[in-house]
Design a protein around this motif. Structure first.
Motif, mmCIF file in Angstrom:
data_model
loop_
_atom_site.group_PDB
_atom_site.id
_atom_site.type_symbol
_atom_site.label_atom_id
_atom_site.label_comp_id
_atom_site.label_asym_id
_atom_site.label_seq_id
_atom_site.Cartn_x
_atom_site.Cartn_y
_atom_site.Cartn_z
ATOM 1 N N GLY A 127 -2.829 7.583 -9.649
ATOM 2 C CA GLY A 127 -3.611 7.832 -8.438
ATOM 3 C C GLY A 127 -4.574 6.700 -8.132
ATOM 4 N N ARG B 63 -11.521 4.309 -4.183
ATOM 5 C CA ARG B 63 -11.285 5.722 -3.896
ATOM 6 C C ARG B 63 -10.851 6.472 -5.150
ATOM 7 N N LEU C 161 -10.821 10.189 -4.834
ATOM 8 C CA LEU C 161 -9.667 10.792 -4.163
ATOM 9 C C LEU C 161 -8.525 10.987 -5.158
ATOM 10 N N ALA C 162 -8.337 9.999 -6.035
ATOM 11 C CA ALA C 162 -7.314 10.131 -7.073
ATOM 12 C C ALA C 162 -7.631 11.303 -7.994
ATOM 13 N N ASP D 44 0.825 -1.212 0.000
ATOM 14 C CA ASP D 44 0.000 0.000 0.000
ATOM 15 C C ASP D 44 0.856 1.257 0.000
ATOM 16 N N TYR E 97 -4.451 4.624 -4.719
ATOM 17 C CA TYR E 97 -5.530 4.650 -3.732
ATOM 18 C C TYR E 97 -6.657 3.671 -4.022
ATOM 19 N N LYS E 98 -6.478 2.808 -5.006
ATOM 20 C CA LYS E 98 -7.393 1.735 -5.374
ATOM 21 C C LYS E 98 -8.699 2.273 -5.950
ATOM 22 N N ARG F 138 1.844 4.167 -3.621
ATOM 23 C CA ARG F 138 1.647 5.613 -3.640
ATOM 24 C C ARG F 138 2.871 6.382 -4.119
#
Length: 152
Positions: free
Chosen positions: A83, A91, A94-95, A24, A87-88, A28
């Protein structure tokens, strides 16, 4: 198996440097490195500095002028894909938000660079890049087998 509350969970026994190498955290790094490096490139001023200037014009003419910036579109598409990897897929919003904030940071970094015209309308090609990146991620998601899925 009995669930334990968050405050009673076992601490990870591994050293902190091994915990930092978790997948994880490693996912990033490419996003944030590319965001940092592109902001540095936008801030680079080989011919000196000028007084800070920012154009807040959001007319259709300025948006149309800004849409002819392929580097903004390509870099935002690449940042969106990285992104979503970071952040998967759950999400993705969020990216997209972080990518748009990186685009805004480019404009802020260009405020004192001669030859660059930072303006709010330049966020339009950044948004197109985010949408293009989302389409790329969706295309990859639907082309992959579930066992090879990389977007989380």
């Amino acid at each position: 198996m009995k669930k334990t509350p968050n405050n009673e969970r076992q601490r990870d026994a591994r050293p902190y440097w091994r915990q930092a190498l978790d997948l994880d955290a490693m996912r990033r790094i490419p996003f944030w490195m590319l965001a940092f490096l592109t902001t540095l490139v936008a801030y680079r001023a080989p011919y000196g500095r000028r007084p800070a200037e920012f154009d807040f014009d959001i007319s259709w003419a300025s948006i149309e002028w800004s849409l002819y910036k392929p580097l903004h579109i390509i870099m935002c598409a690449a940042l969106m894909v990285l992104g979503v990897l970071a952040y998967k897929w759950k999400r993705w919003w969020l990216a997209a938000l972080l990518t748009m904030l990186v685009g805004l940071s480019w404009e802020i970094a260009q405020m004192t660079v001669p030859g660059h015209n930072p303006r709010l309308a330049d966020l339009a090609p950044d948004f197109l890049g985010v949408v293009l990146g989302w389409f790329i991620v969706e295309g990859i998601r639907h082309a992959m087998k579930p066992e090879d899925y990389i977007f989380g």
